[in-house]
Design an enzyme around this catalytic site. Sequence first.
Site, PDB file in Angstrom:
ATOM      1  N   GLU A  72      -2.648  71.678 -32.471  1.00 34.00           N
ATOM      2  CA  GLU A  72      -3.634  71.333 -31.367  1.00 34.00           C
ATOM      3  C   GLU A  72      -4.779  70.471 -31.743  1.00 34.00           C
ATOM      4  O   GLU A  72      -5.376  70.942 -32.629  1.00 34.00           O
ATOM      5  CB  GLU A  72      -3.793  72.412 -30.390  1.00 34.00           C
ATOM      6  CG  GLU A  72      -2.652  73.405 -30.031  1.00 34.00           C
ATOM      7  CD  GLU A  72      -3.219  74.755 -29.549  1.00 34.00           C
ATOM      8  OE1 GLU A  72      -4.285  74.939 -28.758  1.00 34.00           O
ATOM      9  OE2 GLU A  72      -2.513  75.730 -29.762  1.00 34.00           O
TER      10      GLU A  72
ATOM     11  N   LYS B  16      -8.493  69.562 -32.127  1.00 29.50           N
ATOM     12  CA  LYS B  16      -9.626  70.457 -32.076  1.00 29.50           C
ATOM     13  C   LYS B  16     -10.720  69.472 -31.152  1.00 29.50           C
ATOM     14  O   LYS B  16     -11.345  68.777 -31.650  1.00 29.50           O
ATOM     15  CB  LYS B  16     -10.118  70.851 -33.402  1.00 29.50           C
ATOM     16  CG  LYS B  16     -11.099  71.901 -33.361  1.00 29.50           C
ATOM     17  CD  LYS B  16     -11.540  72.280 -34.670  1.00 29.50           C
ATOM     18  CE  LYS B  16     -12.620  73.583 -34.927  1.00 29.50           C
ATOM     19  NZ  LYS B  16     -13.863  73.150 -34.152  1.00 29.50           N
TER      20      LYS B  16
ATOM     21  N   ASP C  81     -14.044  68.476 -29.508  1.00 34.59           N
ATOM     22  CA  ASP C  81     -15.327  68.593 -29.815  1.00 34.59           C
ATOM     23  C   ASP C  81     -16.205  68.808 -28.639  1.00 34.59           C
ATOM     24  O   ASP C  81     -16.832  67.783 -27.933  1.00 34.59           O
ATOM     25  CB  ASP C  81     -15.796  67.290 -30.523  1.00 34.59           C
ATOM     26  CG  ASP C  81     -17.127  67.814 -31.509  1.00 34.59           C
ATOM     27  OD1 ASP C  81     -17.268  68.879 -31.404  1.00 34.59           O
ATOM     28  OD2 ASP C  81     -17.584  66.587 -32.060  1.00 34.59           O
TER      29      ASP C  81
ATOM     30  N   TYR D 203      -6.639  76.737 -24.014  1.00 36.38           N
ATOM     31  CA  TYR D 203      -6.009  76.668 -25.258  1.00 36.38           C
ATOM     32  C   TYR D 203      -5.731  78.052 -25.777  1.00 36.38           C
ATOM     33  O   TYR D 203      -4.897  78.196 -26.722  1.00 36.38           O
ATOM     34  CB  TYR D 203      -6.271  75.676 -26.327  1.00 36.38           C
ATOM     35  CG  TYR D 203      -7.642  75.729 -26.517  1.00 36.38           C
ATOM     36  CD1 TYR D 203      -8.427  77.241 -26.849  1.00 36.38           C
ATOM     37  CD2 TYR D 203      -8.743  74.870 -26.319  1.00 36.38           C
ATOM     38  CE1 TYR D 203      -9.797  77.327 -27.335  1.00 36.38           C
ATOM     39  CE2 TYR D 203      -9.913  74.828 -26.584  1.00 36.38           C
ATOM     40  CZ  TYR D 203     -10.680  76.092 -27.226  1.00 36.38           C
ATOM     41  OH  TYR D 203     -11.876  76.364 -27.552  1.00 36.38           O
TER      42      TYR D 203
ATOM     43  N   LYS E 139     -10.072  70.118 -40.744  1.00 36.17           N
ATOM     44  CA  LYS E 139     -11.104  69.183 -39.983  1.00 36.17           C
ATOM     45  C   LYS E 139     -10.818  67.767 -40.671  1.00 36.17           C
ATOM     46  O   LYS E 139     -10.492  67.538 -41.812  1.00 36.17           O
ATOM     47  CB  LYS E 139     -12.348  69.631 -40.583  1.00 36.17           C
ATOM     48  CG  LYS E 139     -13.018  70.869 -40.144  1.00 36.17           C
ATOM     49  CD  LYS E 139     -13.325  70.756 -38.719  1.00 36.17           C
ATOM     50  CE  LYS E 139     -14.480  71.744 -38.311  1.00 36.17           C
ATOM     51  NZ  LYS E 139     -15.665  71.743 -38.347  1.00 36.17           N
TER      52      LYS E 139
ATOM     53  N   CYS F  78     -41.396  38.329 -24.006  1.00 36.77           N
ATOM     54  CA  CYS F  78     -40.233  38.014 -24.089  1.00 36.77           C
ATOM     55  C   CYS F  78     -40.057  37.400 -25.579  1.00 36.77           C
ATOM     56  O   CYS F  78     -40.803  36.335 -25.741  1.00 36.77           O
ATOM     57  CB  CYS F  78     -39.678  37.160 -23.396  1.00 36.77           C
ATOM     58  SG  CYS F  78     -37.912  36.374 -23.951  1.00 36.77           S
TER      59      CYS F  78
ATOM     60  N   CYS G 259     -39.032  33.553 -25.206  1.00 38.19           N
ATOM     61  CA  CYS G 259     -39.606  32.364 -24.481  1.00 38.19           C
ATOM     62  C   CYS G 259     -41.047  32.722 -24.451  1.00 38.19           C
ATOM     63  O   CYS G 259     -41.820  31.569 -24.119  1.00 38.19           O
ATOM     64  CB  CYS G 259     -39.005  32.047 -23.231  1.00 38.19           C
ATOM     65  SG  CYS G 259     -39.554  33.297 -21.775  1.00 38.19           S
TER      66      CYS G 259
ATOM     67  N   CYS H 189     -37.558  40.082 -19.172  1.00 37.95           N
ATOM     68  CA  CYS H 189     -38.460  38.860 -19.427  1.00 37.95           C
ATOM     69  C   CYS H 189     -38.615  38.040 -17.838  1.00 37.95           C
ATOM     70  O   CYS H 189     -37.308  38.013 -17.204  1.00 37.95           O
ATOM     71  CB  CYS H 189     -37.691  37.877 -20.245  1.00 37.95           C
ATOM     72  SG  CYS H 189     -38.036  36.194 -20.098  1.00 37.95           S
TER      73      CYS H 189
ATOM     74  N   CYS I 127     -36.482  30.711 -19.863  1.00 38.01           N
ATOM     75  CA  CYS I 127     -36.108  31.478 -20.978  1.00 38.01           C
ATOM     76  C   CYS I 127     -34.738  30.972 -21.589  1.00 38.01           C
ATOM     77  O   CYS I 127     -33.655  31.067 -20.896  1.00 38.01           O
ATOM     78  CB  CYS I 127     -36.331  32.831 -20.930  1.00 38.01           C
ATOM     79  SG  CYS I 127     -35.685  33.716 -22.160  1.00 38.01           S
TER      80      CYS I 127
HETATM   81  S1  IVH Z   1      -8.460  78.393 -30.627  1.00 41.92           S
HETATM   82  C1  IVH Z   1      -9.569  82.767 -31.870  1.00 41.92           C
HETATM   83  N1  IVH Z   1      -7.836  75.736 -30.071  1.00 41.92           N
HETATM   84  O1  IVH Z   1     -13.137  75.431 -31.995  1.00 41.92           O
HETATM   85  C2  IVH Z   1      -9.650  81.296 -32.074  1.00 41.92           C
HETATM   86  N2  IVH Z   1     -10.076  76.469 -30.464  1.00 41.92           N
HETATM   87  O2  IVH Z   1     -14.346  76.095 -34.658  1.00 41.92           O
HETATM   88  C3  IVH Z   1      -9.755  80.622 -30.852  1.00 41.92           C
HETATM   89  N3  IVH Z   1     -11.704  74.643 -30.403  1.00 41.92           N
HETATM   90  O3  IVH Z   1     -14.658  78.221 -30.841  1.00 41.92           O
HETATM   91  C4  IVH Z   1     -10.027  79.361 -30.916  1.00 41.92           C
HETATM   92  N4  IVH Z   1     -10.146  72.973 -29.713  1.00 41.92           N
HETATM   93  O4  IVH Z   1     -14.598  76.283 -29.519  1.00 41.92           O
HETATM   94  C5  IVH Z   1      -8.712  76.715 -30.421  1.00 41.92           C
HETATM   95  N5  IVH Z   1      -7.254  73.775 -29.547  1.00 41.92           N
HETATM   96  C6  IVH Z   1      -8.346  74.760 -29.841  1.00 41.92           C
HETATM   97  C7  IVH Z   1      -9.864  74.148 -29.897  1.00 41.92           C
HETATM   98  C8  IVH Z   1     -10.462  75.148 -30.272  1.00 41.92           C
HETATM   99  C9  IVH Z   1     -11.542  73.340 -29.851  1.00 41.92           C
HETATM  100  C10 IVH Z   1     -12.881  75.409 -30.643  1.00 41.92           C
HETATM  101  C11 IVH Z   1     -13.440  76.446 -30.116  1.00 41.92           C
HETATM  102  C12 IVH Z   1     -13.615  77.370 -31.049  1.00 41.92           C
HETATM  103  C13 IVH Z   1     -13.881  76.532 -32.362  1.00 41.92           C
HETATM  104  C14 IVH Z   1     -13.926  76.861 -33.574  1.00 41.92           C
END
Ligand code: IVH
Length: 705
Positions: A129, A131, A133, A246, A334, A428, A431, A446, A452
Site C-alpha cells: 500500500e 505510504k 505522507d 488502512y 522507503k 520595480c 522600469c 509595480c 513598465c
Molecule cells: S500501517 C502497525 N499503512 O506510516 C502499523 N501506515 O512510519 C500500522 N502510514 O504511523 C501502520 N501510510 O502514520 C500503514 N498504508 C499505510 C500507511 C501508513 C502511511 C504511516 C502511519 C504510520 C507510519 C509509520
Amino acid sequence: MSASLRKKPVTDLTQAEAEKELKNLAGEIAAHDVAYHGEDAPTITDAEYDALCRRNNAIEARFPKLIRPDSPSKKVGAAVASGFKKVKHVTPMLSLDNVFNDDDVRDFDARIRRFLKLGPDEKIEMTAEPKIDGLSFSARYEKGKLAVVATRGDGVEGEDITANMRTLKKGLPEKLTSSDLLGRVPSLIEVRGEVYMTKSDFFAMNEAQAKKGAKIFANPRNAAAGSIRQLDANITAERPLKIFAYSAGAVDGAEWSTHWEFLGQLAAWGFPTNPDAKLCKSLDDVLAAYRSLEGRRAKLAYDIDGIVYKVNRIDWQKRLGFVSRAPRWATAHKFPAQQAETVLEKIEIQVGRTGALTPVARLTPVTVGGVVVSNATLHNQDEIERKDVREGDTVVIQRAGDVIPQIVEVKLDKRPKSARKFKFPDHCPVCGSKAHREADEAVLRCTGGLFCKAQAVERLRHFVSRDAFDIEGIGEKNIEEFFAEGLVKTPADLFKLEARDKKTLTPLSAREGWGAQSVKKLFEAINARRTITLERFIYALGIRLIGQAKARLLAQNYGSFKEWRKAMLDVAKGKAEARAQLEGIESFGASVAEELEAFFAEKQNVEAIDDLYDQLEAVEDFVQADTSNSKIAGLTVVFTGNLVSMARSEAKAKAQSLGAKVAGSVSAKTNLVVAGPGAGSKLKEAEKLGVKVISEDDFIELIGG
Ligand code: IVH
C-alpha cells in the site's frame, strides 16, 4: 442588528452592509466567548455559535478588505494555549520499521519465514500500500458510532481532533452499518489511517495564503497537520483535507481472516481506502509493486514516501506480533528522498503581467529525484523575511510533482559570513517605478502600468496567446524584440505592423531569422484575427482577475463591445447603478469590480483599447452557441436553495449554454427563479417582485431533460 440583514445571503450584501454586520458579529461573538469560556454560562447553543462564526467567515471571504483587527476569525492564537483534549488510544499506535532496498525486502521475507517456520516454497501473501505522507489518526467507533478521533501523539495518547475530522467533505462515516461483509458491526473498533492534502490543493491553498499574506506551508504534510490541529474547526472546514483508512487498532466483536478482506470491509463501511493498494502473491510481486508505484510517484495526486508491506493472513500477523514499537508483520519500503541541498546563488525579482513582484531563487543546479533543478519559488516578501533566506545560503529544496520546487530549510550552520539580509526592492527592478503594497495583499506591485516593460511584454504575450487572440507565428522572443525596438508597444501596434512594413526601409523580412515566407505567414495570422469575439477580446486585455470565465460572463452580460465599454467607463466614474450591475454578475464581487474600475480609470488603458478596436474589423457581439430551441435563451435566471439532481454549478453551466444569464441575486431584471428545498430570502424577494418561480423538476423539463 436588524434581523433581516442577518438573513440576507452573503452574496447579496453591499459593502456597507457587510461592514456593519462584521462589526456586530465581532462584538456578539466576543460576548459569547466570555460567557462560554470565562463564565461557563453560554447563552446560545454551540450550533448557533458556529452559525455566527460561519457567517462571519463567509462575509470576510467575500470582502477580505473589511476583515477587522478584532475579527473572531483571527482569534485562533489565543485559543491554542488551552490546547486539545487528550485521548488515550485503546491499543497504542505503533510505527513501522523501514527498509531501503530489495535485499532488505528479501531479509524481511526471510525473517517472517523463519519465525513462522515456513518452507521456502510456501508463499507469503502481502499487501503493498502507498505510504501516505500525512498525519495519522485513530477513529474509535463504539457500537458502530463514531465516538472520538485522535492524532497519534506519542503513540499511547493523542489529541482529540473529533470536531475537526467531522468537517471533512468525504471523511469518516458517522456510523458503521451492518450492510457490511460480516453482517454485524464490532462493538469497538479503532480505525486508523492518514489525513492528507493533495499536491494541487496544497499549491492552490499556499497561493491563496500568499495572496492574503498568511502562513505558507512547506509541504502538503505540514499543511495537513497544521490544518487538522486547529482549535477552530471552522478553519479546518475550509481546508481541502482528505483521508485514507488502512489499519485497525483495538477490535472487539469482529474478525477478518486477511488484511485484504479488512480493507474491503473498510471500503464497504464507507471509509476512503487507497485504490493503489495491491495484493501480492509472492516476493516478486511485492518488488514489482514497488517499481510500479515508484514510477508513478510523481503523477500521484498526493505525496507518498514509500510503500507499506503487510502480511495478509491475520492469524500469521497475530503469531508474528511486535518487536518493541513496530510490528514484525509489516514494514515500510522507503523511496529515495525528493530533497536535496544546494546553494542559493541569487534572489531575482520577476515582474508579472499585472505588475506583481515575485522573488525567485536561482540555485546551483542539483538533481532531485532525477530532475535537474535550478530555480525555486520564494512566494513573496513576507516569506523571504519569515525564512530569512539570504543570497549565498545553503538551502534544502524539495520537489513535489512537476511543480517548481520550494525551499524547505535554510542551513544556518553553513551560512557564509558575508551573507546579508535580503532587502526587498521598493521600486520595480524593470522600469524603476515605485512598488506599492495594498493593505490586504502580501504582494508588492509595480505602479508603472503599461509604461513598465515587464508588464507590457507580459501583457502582449498574454494578448497573442492561444485562448486570447491566438496569433500564431509570433513567439515570446519576437515580442520582446519588437517591444525593445519600439515596433510593438501595445496590442494595436501588432495590427499596424504590416502597414508599417510596407513603408519602411527595414522590413521584417530583412531581419535575421525571418524570410519573406515567415513574414507573410505572420501577417496572415494577424489579419485572420481582425475579427474576434467579445469574450476573447476582453480576456486578451489581461485585466487582473479577469480570466476566461469572467471574460465570458462580461461578454454575456453586456452583449456588445460598445455596451461593455460604456458600462466600464461608468463604473470607473463611480456610477452606482453600473457598479451594482457589475457586482451583480454571478461570481463577481467587490474585488473583481475594483480591478475593472482601476483598469478603466487609467486613461492610457482606455486609449489602448480604443486604438485596438480601431484596428479591428469587428468585435463580435456575444452569441449563444445554438439556442434556437432553448426556452430560456435571453432570460436572467437565479438558482436558490438545494438542487437535488444536479450540482448548482452544473445547473448554471447548463442554463448558460442554453443562452440564459445566471445571476446571483434576484432583482427586477430577473425573469425566472429556480427554487429548491431550503430556499430563503431570494425566494421571498422573487415573490415580492412577482418573478416567476419554478421547481428543479420544472427547470429540467423546461430545458428538455
Ligand atoms: S500501517 C502497525 N499503512 O506510516 C502499523 N501506515 O512510519 C500500522 N502510514 O504511523 C501502520 N501510510 O502514520 C500503514 N498504508 C499505510 C500507511 C501508513 C502511511 C504511516 C502511519 C504510520 C507510519 C509509520
